[in-house]
Write a protein that holds these residues in place. Structure first.
Motif, short mmCIF file in Angstrom:
data_model
loop_
_atom_site.label_atom_id
_atom_site.label_comp_id
_atom_site.label_asym_id
_atom_site.label_seq_id
_atom_site.Cartn_x
_atom_site.Cartn_y
_atom_site.Cartn_z
N ILE A 64 -40.76 35.83 3.36
CA ILE A 64 -42.04 35.34 3.88
C ILE A 64 -41.82 35.06 5.37
O ILE A 64 -41.02 34.19 5.72
N GLU A 65 -42.49 35.83 6.20
CA GLU A 65 -42.29 35.71 7.65
C GLU A 65 -42.63 34.29 8.09
O GLU A 65 -43.73 33.80 7.86
N TRP A 66 -41.70 33.63 8.75
CA TRP A 66 -41.89 32.23 9.13
C TRP A 66 -40.93 31.88 10.26
O TRP A 66 -39.79 32.33 10.28
N SER A 67 -41.42 31.11 11.22
CA SER A 67 -40.54 30.69 12.31
C SER A 67 -40.51 29.17 12.43
O SER A 67 -41.56 28.53 12.37
N PRO A 68 -39.32 28.60 12.59
CA PRO A 68 -39.25 27.14 12.76
C PRO A 68 -39.77 26.71 14.12
O PRO A 68 -39.87 25.53 14.40
N TYR A 69 -40.09 27.67 14.97
CA TYR A 69 -40.55 27.34 16.33
C TYR A 69 -42.04 27.59 16.53
O TYR A 69 -42.50 27.71 17.65
N SER A 70 -42.79 27.69 15.44
CA SER A 70 -44.23 27.88 15.59
C SER A 70 -44.89 26.52 15.77
O SER A 70 -44.27 25.49 15.57
N PHE A 71 -46.17 26.53 16.14
CA PHE A 71 -46.87 25.28 16.37
C PHE A 71 -47.88 25.02 15.25
O PHE A 71 -48.62 25.91 14.87
N GLN A 72 -47.91 23.80 14.78
CA GLN A 72 -48.80 23.47 13.67
C GLN A 72 -49.53 22.16 13.94
O GLN A 72 -49.07 21.35 14.73
N THR A 73 -50.63 21.98 13.22
CA THR A 73 -51.35 20.70 13.36
C THR A 73 -50.66 19.66 12.48
O THR A 73 -49.91 20.01 11.56
N PRO A 74 -50.93 18.36 12.73
CA PRO A 74 -50.31 17.32 11.90
C PRO A 74 -50.62 17.51 10.42
O PRO A 74 -49.79 17.28 9.56
N GLU A 75 -51.86 17.94 10.13
CA GLU A 75 -52.25 18.11 8.74
C GLU A 75 -51.47 19.25 8.08
O GLU A 75 -51.03 19.13 6.94
N GLU A 76 -51.30 20.33 8.82
CA GLU A 76 -50.52 21.45 8.28
C GLU A 76 -49.09 21.01 7.99
O GLU A 76 -48.50 21.39 6.99
N ASN A 77 -48.53 20.19 8.90
CA ASN A 77 -47.18 19.68 8.69
C ASN A 77 -47.10 18.86 7.41
O ASN A 77 -46.17 19.00 6.63
N ALA A 78 -48.10 17.99 7.22
CA ALA A 78 -48.07 17.10 6.05
C ALA A 78 -48.13 17.90 4.75
O ALA A 78 -47.59 17.49 3.73
N GLU A 79 -48.79 19.06 4.80
CA GLU A 79 -48.97 19.85 3.57
C GLU A 79 -47.93 20.97 3.46
O GLU A 79 -47.95 21.76 2.53
N ARG A 80 -47.05 21.06 4.43
CA ARG A 80 -46.15 22.19 4.51
C ARG A 80 -45.29 22.38 3.25
O ARG A 80 -45.15 23.49 2.75
N HIS A 81 -44.73 21.30 2.76
CA HIS A 81 -43.83 21.40 1.60
C HIS A 81 -44.58 22.00 0.39
O HIS A 81 -44.09 22.90 -0.28
N LYS A 82 -45.80 21.49 0.20
CA LYS A 82 -46.63 21.98 -0.90
C LYS A 82 -46.93 23.47 -0.72
O LYS A 82 -46.78 24.26 -1.65
N ARG A 83 -47.34 23.85 0.49
CA ARG A 83 -47.67 25.25 0.77
C ARG A 83 -46.45 26.15 0.56
O ARG A 83 -46.56 27.25 0.05
N ARG A 84 -45.29 25.65 0.99
CA ARG A 84 -44.07 26.46 0.86
C ARG A 84 -43.80 26.77 -0.61
O ARG A 84 -43.51 27.91 -0.97
N GLU A 85 -43.93 25.73 -1.44
CA GLU A 85 -43.71 25.94 -2.87
C GLU A 85 -44.69 26.97 -3.41
O GLU A 85 -44.33 27.85 -4.20
#
Lengths: 145, 516
Positions: free
Chosen positions: A40-61
């Motif tokens: 799954i194409e993903w970069s640790p250096y991309s920019f995200q909103t605070p809300e996206e960050n908070a939901e990131r773990h859930k989305r990743r799963e």
């Protein structure tokens, strides 16, 4: 000694071509194990909103389970039904880097991918995943046309 | 822009000069009445927060933030310098487990928090500080920024340590959680009350400084370029876009902004560097002015103390260290060691204040916008302000300073201000939401209510002239700092334990890099 082949899937017809080629090759080799991989194409250096960050773990799963269900599991099943042995891996990251890292972890002998029809400007300038893989891999890479 | 706080001071002159009285006379008088009533109701609270020490014009709240930053710096034995290299390695991902790929990285948490703090404060706030306190204010601003790194370290470590992780995989963190859970763990009373107080101030700050003020400033910038038009139009457009992002879940808009904002930041620093390098013969002189001004004032109002007050004030208003907002933003990172996010967060005041604010100050100094009396070498005063070439102050001064070297840059600056305003709103809508759900519980309906209120306030913010409301929302944000730092004093020993344990494991090689 068992030969291990890594097959890169992309959820498209090009991935299917790589899979077909890998299966044929495995039959020719005989004692062979296949590892189908979806990155799954993903970069640790991309920019995200605070809300996206908070939901990131859930989305990743969710992303991992979707990729397993829709792409990797059917591929593994297809290989197994053909009498070959196969496992599946799903991971986030840069496609070329992650494929190489998985190949190293699995002590694989070869990576098989298919050339996708990437034609965007950035791909032309920076090279597509396949080109990067070929340039950076330290093990044999087969690119299916 | 991002930050409401930093901009409190500039609000009046900037808005005053740009939003012409296009509104009908009757409407103005209605606005005046509303503003007056609001000012009377909130005045005591605002006055209390921004009250100066007797006989000075030094607000006690600034001292509260600076003293806390100094205490944390000493308590953690200059953690901001000892672990600086480690913080960089963490952001680079050297210590990130490859199996965690796809989770929120340290870099992402830092970038998100930074996009909530870098903004108008760095562009216009610094101009206010230098315009009143002279180049010497820069020295004190840098010092306060360096000390503030320890405050961020403390609050962000606690933010991750005491966050809530829900079964569905989402997280909620921030001061309200470390207040209630941390105090409970230590057997201290009152954690819950502090958390509620903090949440109330956070909601008010988010709706005011993080929203209305941003909308107001964005409108001022746009109407300054295209000519005057009613503010509610800007407000509706902004509200519509923010609505699409936070209610409609149109992430692509936020993603575009989140990409443009760092680009704008880099462009800004790049332009500043070019101006500084082109004038390389003046660099030594500019630093001379900064150091000399820091201790003599070079003729500014209040002398050395005047420079110090302005520098401290601007740094505190700019990087929000100790306010607690960053602890909400940083708490989403995926890490087994809460303290690693503390290390990463200490880079925030460094980038915001020590690097970006200093660039602005250097450009203003080098551009020669501040008028010096050739006979005495001291700055020429106009009231308590230093006289400038075109009589500019605030964002107009920064704009003129950049414009004197790069003619078209003021347009880029205006665009940057508008974009920063937008991304600040997105950040603060989240901070406010977290405080809201802490008070009223998590749930789709509860969240929707807050989000709708937030959008309505954007229209109000852009349409009205909001001096007293802005004062109030700035006061609310600083009230967050009063509650937050009070709690940090009790909880800092928890952080010290984490620091000791982590340092020992780092030294023993138990914690090591994943990259070769």
């Amino acid at each position: 000694m068992t030969t291990k082949l890594i097959i890169g899937l992309d959820g498209l017809s090009s991935g299917e071509r790589a899979l077909d080629y890998g299966c044929n090759l495995a039959r020719l080799i005989g004692d062979c194990e296949l590892v189908v991989v979806y990155i799954i194409e993903w970069s640790p250096y991309s920019f995200q909103t605070p809300e996206e960050n908070a939901e990131r773990h859930k989305r990743r799963e969710e992303e991992i389970s979707t990729a397993k269900e829709r792409i990797v599991a059917p591929a593994v099943e297809r290989i197994s039904s053909g009498g070959l042995s196969a496992t599946g891996v799903v991971r986030h990251g840069n496609v070329a880097d992650a494929l190489i890292a998985i190949a190293k972890e699995q002590k694989a002998d070869q990576i098989i991918v298919a050339r996708s029809r990437e034609r965007s400007l950035s791909k032309r300038i920076f090279g597509g995943s396949t080109a990067n893989l070929v340039m950076e891999a330290s093990l044999p890479v087969t690119v299916v046309g | 822009m991002k930050n409401p706080i930093r901009t409190g001071l500039l609000a009046l002159p900037l808005v005053g000069s740009l939003s012409a009285p296009a509104i009908a006379q009757e409407a103005m008088s209605l606005d005046d009445k509303v503003n007056e009533a609001f000012a009377n109701a909130t005045g005591p609270f605002v006055n209390l927060i921004f009250a100066p020490f007797p006989g000075t014009d030094f607000p006690w709240i600034v001292m509260w933030l600076v003293v806390a930053a100094t205490v944390f710096t000493l308590y953690f034995a200059f953690v901001q310098f000892r672990f600086f290299g480690h913080a960089i390695a963490l952001v680079k991902g050297d210590y990130s487990d490859p199996n965690d790929a796809g989770e929120v990285s340290h870099f992402q948490a830092l970038a998100t928090a930074l996009s909530g703090t870098v903004g108008l404060g760095n562009i216009a706030g610094v101009a206010v500080a230098v315009g009143i306190g002279g180049p010497g204010a820069t020295f004190w601003m840098i010092l306060a920024g360096l000390l503030g790194m320890a405050s961020k370290f403390t609050e962000c470590t606690l933010g991750v340590k005491y966050r809530n992780e829900y079964p569905d995989g989402t997280v909620s963190g921030g001061p309200m959680y470390y207040m209630s859970k941390g105090f409970g763990e230590l057997g201290l009373p009152g954690g819950k009350i502090l958390a509620i107080l903090f949440s109330i101030f956070c909601i008010l700050g988010a709706l005011g400084g993080g929203n209305m003020f941003q909308a107001n400033q964005a409108h001022a910038q746009i109407s300054g370029i295209v000519g005057d038009y009613p503010g509610w139009i800007t407000g509706l457009v902004f509200a519509g876009v923010v609505f699409m992002v936070i209610v409609g879940g149109v992430k692509s808009i936020a993603r575009v902004t989140e990409k443009i904002v760092p680009f704008m930041g880099i462009l800004y620093v790049g332009a500043a560097l070019i101006i500084i390098l082109v004038n390389y013969d003046k660099i030594g002189w500019a630093f001379g002015q900064i150091f000399q001004g820091a201790f003599t004032g070079l003729g500014v109002a209040g002398g050395m103390v005047g420079a110090l007050i302005q520098g401290f004030k601007r740094a505190a208003f700019s990087n929000e260290a100790g306010v607690g907002s960053a602890a909400i933003a940083h708490s989403a990172v995926r890490t087994k060691e809460p303290i690693t996010e503390g290390f990463v967060s200490l880079l925030e005041p460094l980038i915001d204040t020590v690097v970006i604010c200093t660039m602005t100050a250097l450009v203003i100094t080098i551009s020669g916008q501040l008028i010096i009396d050739p006979a005495t070498g001291l700055y020429v005063l106009d009231g308590n302000q230093i006289s400038t070439v075109d009589g500019n102050s605030g964002v107009a001064l920064t704009s003129a300073a950049f414009g004197s070297a790069i003619g078209w840059f003021p347009y880029v600056l205006a665009l940057a201000v508008v974009l920063f305003a937008f991304s600040t709103m997105i950040s603060w809508s989240y901070y406010g939401l977290k405080a809201w759900t802490y008070l009223f519980g998590e749930g789709k309906t509860t969240e929707l209510v807050f989000k709708l209120i937030f959008c309505v306030f954007i229209v109000i913010g852009a349409a009205a002239s909001l001096g007293p409301v802005i004062d109030f929302s700035d006061a609310a944000i600083f009230a967050m700092a009063v509650v937050n730092i009070f709690a940090l004093y009790f909880l800092m020993k928890v952080v010290r334990k984490e620091l000791a344990s982590y340092s020992a494991r780092l030294a023993s090689g138990e914690i090591r890099k994943f990259v070769s």
